[in-house]
Design an enzyme around this catalytic site. Structure first.
Site, PDB file in Angstrom:
ATOM      1  N   GLY A 292      31.244   3.942  -1.464  1.00  0.00           N
ATOM      2  CA  GLY A 292      32.165   4.473  -1.793  1.00  0.00           C
ATOM      3  C   GLY A 292      33.719   4.670  -1.959  1.00  0.00           C
ATOM      4  O   GLY A 292      34.512   4.377  -2.962  1.00  0.00           O
TER       5      GLY A 292
ATOM      6  N   ASN B 133      23.723   5.308  -6.101  1.00  0.00           N
ATOM      7  CA  ASN B 133      25.780   4.807  -5.481  1.00  0.00           C
ATOM      8  C   ASN B 133      26.305   4.735  -7.110  1.00  0.00           C
ATOM      9  O   ASN B 133      28.201   5.031  -6.808  1.00  0.00           O
ATOM     10  CB  ASN B 133      25.800   3.618  -5.291  1.00  0.00           C
ATOM     11  CG  ASN B 133      24.334   3.347  -4.379  1.00  0.00           C
ATOM     12  OD1 ASN B 133      24.012   2.377  -4.033  1.00  0.00           O
ATOM     13  ND2 ASN B 133      24.301   4.172  -3.277  1.00  0.00           N
ATOM     14  N   LEU B 134      26.492   4.906  -8.196  1.00  0.00           N
ATOM     15  CA  LEU B 134      26.908   4.730  -9.527  1.00  0.00           C
ATOM     16  C   LEU B 134      28.058   5.597  -9.748  1.00  0.00           C
ATOM     17  O   LEU B 134      28.576   5.487  -9.897  1.00  0.00           O
ATOM     18  CB  LEU B 134      26.241   3.731 -10.702  1.00  0.00           C
ATOM     19  CG  LEU B 134      25.691   2.637 -10.693  1.00  0.00           C
ATOM     20  CD1 LEU B 134      24.239   2.229 -11.658  1.00  0.00           C
ATOM     21  CD2 LEU B 134      26.262   1.728  -9.936  1.00  0.00           C
TER      22      LEU B 134
ATOM     23  N   ASP C 252      29.800   4.672   5.866  1.00  0.00           N
ATOM     24  CA  ASP C 252      28.603   6.170   5.456  1.00  0.00           C
ATOM     25  C   ASP C 252      28.797   6.592   7.219  1.00  0.00           C
ATOM     26  O   ASP C 252      27.269   7.345   6.586  1.00  0.00           O
ATOM     27  CB  ASP C 252      28.250   5.518   4.387  1.00  0.00           C
ATOM     28  CG  ASP C 252      27.017   4.776   4.572  1.00  0.00           C
ATOM     29  OD1 ASP C 252      27.076   4.525   6.075  1.00  0.00           O
ATOM     30  OD2 ASP C 252      26.108   4.495   4.141  1.00  0.00           O
ATOM     31  N   ASN C 253      28.533   5.944   7.759  1.00  0.00           N
ATOM     32  CA  ASN C 253      27.272   6.697   8.734  1.00  0.00           C
ATOM     33  C   ASN C 253      28.537   6.245  10.684  1.00  0.00           C
ATOM     34  O   ASN C 253      29.176   5.645  10.804  1.00  0.00           O
ATOM     35  CB  ASN C 253      26.530   5.992   9.330  1.00  0.00           C
ATOM     36  CG  ASN C 253      26.879   4.737   9.639  1.00  0.00           C
ATOM     37  OD1 ASN C 253      27.025   3.949  10.636  1.00  0.00           O
ATOM     38  ND2 ASN C 253      26.679   3.575   8.707  1.00  0.00           N
TER      39      ASN C 253
ATOM     40  N   CYS D  35      26.423  12.160   3.063  1.00  0.00           N
ATOM     41  CA  CYS D  35      26.899  12.295   1.732  1.00  0.00           C
ATOM     42  C   CYS D  35      25.087  12.430   0.816  1.00  0.00           C
ATOM     43  O   CYS D  35      25.571  13.130  -0.075  1.00  0.00           O
ATOM     44  CB  CYS D  35      27.776  11.609   0.991  1.00  0.00           C
ATOM     45  SG  CYS D  35      29.182  11.306   1.607  1.00  0.00           S
TER      46      CYS D  35
ATOM     47  N   CYS E   4       8.900   4.549  -0.494  1.00  0.00           N
ATOM     48  CA  CYS E   4       9.641   3.781  -1.525  1.00  0.00           C
ATOM     49  C   CYS E   4       9.680   2.443  -2.397  1.00  0.00           C
ATOM     50  O   CYS E   4       8.392   1.732  -2.225  1.00  0.00           O
ATOM     51  CB  CYS E   4      10.986   3.649  -1.537  1.00  0.00           C
ATOM     52  SG  CYS E   4      11.435   3.565   0.197  1.00  0.00           S
TER      53      CYS E   4
END
Ligand code: ZN
Length: 410
Positions: free
Chosen positions: A77, A106-107, A166-167, A224, A374
């Site tokens: 991001g 993500n997009l 992001d972490n 997020c 997944c």
């Protein structure tokens, strides 16, 4: 006391001058971080004409950008806009560290990647896009997680770092590596509708640990993925990170050293708080206790189930339809293409957002055994960690995901 900051812009706007509260923080100026490269080529002169026209930047500033080496941690991001604008601005060498692949979720906030990049490593997708934007720059891809092992050598090759992690684990690693190397670190963080930014620079101002000494306990702050984020918000903060990088390289303006800039997108407001270096900081203080970069303790491993065991569980009459819940956390488009039967479908983002908490509660009450899968086992690990935080201790993740399942049979 208000102070007329920018007479030029104030004049063009006519009535409203741009106001700034100088009482909060005095601006801090720094010498340019990078020596200029040799003269620009005619093609570069044409490309950067609107830059070199800026009196503060000029051709020398543009040559500094050409000589600069910037490492961007995370091509997500925040990385999307910062990488885009750094490449467009002509930063000569841009390194990208990321070990993720592009996922459909993500997009909405990572326009560096597109539909055709799904499942590609983000560093590859990013590099291709950056070369399209500006073939005059060199992009170096590091398809790996930023780690204590690679950090010191990586940092040697760059002048400064943009933190788009992001972490918290990566953020603290970047912090420690940059402070120990004496390099500035342009940080931003975003959540839901709010963002913050600062330039941490041990020796010139506070480091991140001066203000946030230790990472929060795992799971105490919603990511997020869990809390959600307005897609445009990383665009705003990441662009601002690129601006700070350009200011540091060229020595123009007042970099956000010693202050945290706060943006609230819902309220439409900007603010800033001053922050100071702490003499007792464990990293940059007078008697530091952190003297080398170390990987944080790994989070507790997520319990796994192998394909063969899941086949046994599904094959036994006792488990089929009762007791065992098989949860598919992939996206809708993946689910319709093929699935393990019988399975319940909740995409991981929805699960993390609490959309299936009622079902989770009923599985817990019924004492169900839950197996999550997944595509390859990453999202299911995230999902199991979430389910365990909700008290569902029996939850396990299918090792290797549906890829491993398909490889061994159906
Ligand atoms: Zn510090």
């Amino acid at each position: 006391m208000a102070h007329l900051r920018n007479r030029g812009l104030g004049a063009t706007l006519g009535a409203a001058p741009i106001l700034r509260r100088v009482a909060i923080v005095q601006g801090m100026r720094f010498a340019p971080l990078v020596e200029p490269a040799p003269a620009l080529s005619p093609a570069e002169r044409r490309r950067y004409a609107r830059h070199t026209r800026l009196v503060e930047l000029g051709e020398v500033g543009q040559r500094r950008l050409a000589a600069a080496r910037v490492l961007v941690v995370g091509a997500g991001g925040l990385g999307s806009p910062s990488l885009t604008y750094l490449a467009a601005a002509g930063v000569g060498t841009i390194g990208i560290v990321d070990d993720d692949v592009v996922e459909v979720s993500n997009l909405h906030r990572q326009p560096l990647h597109g539909e055709s990049d799904l499942d590609r490593p983000k560093v590859e997708s990013a590099a291709q896009r950056l070369y399209e934007i500006n073939p005059h720059v060199r992009v170096v891809t590091h398809q790996e997680r930023f780690s204590a092992t690679s950090a010191p050598e990586l940092l040697d090759a760059y002048d400064l770092v943009v933190d788009g992690a992001d972490n918290f684990a990566t953020r603290y690693l970047v912090t420690d590596a940059c402070a120990l190397a004496g390099k500035p670190h342009v940080w931003a963080s975003i959540n839901t509708f709010a963002g913050q930014l600062s330039v941490w620079w041990a020796g010139h101002g506070p480091c991140y640990r001066c203000v946030f000494p230790d990472p929060p306990p795992p799971g105490s702050v919603a990511s997020c993925a869990e809390a959600g984020v307005l897609g445009v918000l990383p665009g705003v903060l990441g662009s601002l990170q690129a601006a700070e990088v350009i200011k540091l390289i060229t020595g123009i303006g007042d970099p956000a050293v010693g202050r945290i800039v706060l943006h609230d997108a819902l309220a439409g407001t900007w603010d800033e708080v001053p922050v100071r270096a702490r003499p007792d900081c464990a990293l940059c203080g007078e008697t530091p206790t952190i003297t080398a970069v170390e990987d944080p303790e790994a989070p507790p491993a997520v319990p796994q189930v192998e394909v063969a065991e899941l086949r046994d569980l599904l094959g036994s009459d006792e488990a089929a339809g009762q007791g065992l819940v098989v949860l598919d956390v992939r996206e809708e488009s993946e689910f319709v293409e093929g699935r393990i039967l019988p399975s319940v479908h909740v995409p991981v983002q929805q699960l993390l957002a609490g959309a299936a908490d009622a079902e989770v509660g009923s599985w817990l009450a019924a004492g169900n055994e839950v197996v999550v899968y997944c595509r390859g086992g990453v999202r299911s690990d995230q999902a199991v960690a979430y389910l365990q935080r909700r008290g569902l201790d029996s939850a396990r993740s299918l090792t290797g995901g549906i890829i491993a399942w398909s490889a061994q049979g159906d």
